[in-house]
Structure formats: structure tokens, C-alpha cells
Motif scaffolding. Structure first.
Motif: not given
Length: 141
Positions: A63-70, A50-61, A96-103
Motif C-alpha cells: 500500500a505504501n512501499g514500506h519495508t522492514l528488514t531484520y 516455533g521451530s527451525g531457524s532463519a537468517t532474517g526476514f523482510t516485511l513489505t507493505n 537488537v535495534f541495529d539488526n533492523l533496516a527500513i526502506g
């Protein structure tokens, strides 16, 4: 229905009514997404800037240890969509598939396990307001 010969049929049922919505106002947020099905669900994850910026993010679950890093830059008004069912990643409709990594130990993309999934979102270099929406089918066999 998927027919595997004359004697066995499997049916997958999808109910697209479940939705979790998490709103960010700082660099880290936690929430619980509940998959009411009895199989893991592959969500669609949408991060709206909505505003500002970011240089990426990580989402972690937890329950199963899964991560996504953009790892891509997220500029003002960007919309990042990660479709874990279609294995697709877009930023404002551009691939932008190449910007994503899984655990490194994951054998699948990010899933929501049956039951409660405690999620943590961490933003890098973040300012402004971000909204994360996770949508999924409660998946049954």
C-alpha cells in the motif's frame, strides 16, 4: 486531547481491537491487514519462531512501499518484537535495534495505511514454523 491554544483541539482515538495474524509454514507469506482508521497506524510486529531457524526476514507493505528488514539470526523459540510506535526492536527482550533496516526512501517506520494493506513476509534461510502477528490501533483524527 491536545490543546493548541484557545480555539483548536485535536483528538487522537485509538481502538486496540484490530489484529491480523499470519502463520508461516514456508519461506514466504502474504496477507491483508485492514486499518479501519483514517490515519496511518504504527503496528507492533511479533515474529515467533516455533521451530527451525532463519537468517532474517523482510516485511513489505504494497500500500505504501514500506519495508522492514531484520538481519539477525532467528533461533528456535526466539521472539522478535518490532514496535513501530516506540521505535524499538527486541529479541527475547534484548535490544537488537541495529539488526533492523527500513526502506531507503522511507521517511517513517513501517505504517499501515487506512484501508487494506497487502503485506508480504519473506524469510531468509528458513526452516520450521514461524508465526507473525501484527497488532495496531485503528487511528483516527
Amino acid at each position: 486531547f491536545t490543546d493548541f491554544g484557545d480555539t483548536v483541539q485535536f483528538a487522537m482515538s485509538y481502538n486496540y481491537t484490530a489484529q491480523a495474524s499470519l502463520t508461516l509454514t514456508n519461506a514466504s507469506l502474504t496477507g491483508t491487514a485492514t486499518n479501519a482508521g483514517n490515519l496511518p497506524a504504527a503496528p507492533v510486529i511479533t515474529l515467533t519462531n516455533g521451530s527451525g531457524s532463519a537468517t532474517g526476514f523482510t516485511l513489505t507493505n504494497a500500500a505504501n512501499g514500506h519495508t522492514l528488514t531484520y538481519t539477525g539470526t532467528i533461533d528456535s523459540t526466539d521472539v522478535i518484537i518490532i514496535d513501530c510506535r516506540k521505535l524499538a526492536v527486541t529479541n527475547n527482550g534484548t535490544n537488537v535495534f541495529d539488526n533492523l533496516a527500513i526502506g531507503s526512501t522511507q521517511v517513517s517506520w513501517f505504517n499501515l495505511e487506512p484501508g487494506d494493506n497487502d503485506l508480504t513476509l519473506s524469510l531468509a534461510g528458513s526452516s520450521g514454523t514461524k508465526t507473525l502477528v501484527i497488532e495496531w490501533y485503528d487511528t483516527y483524527l
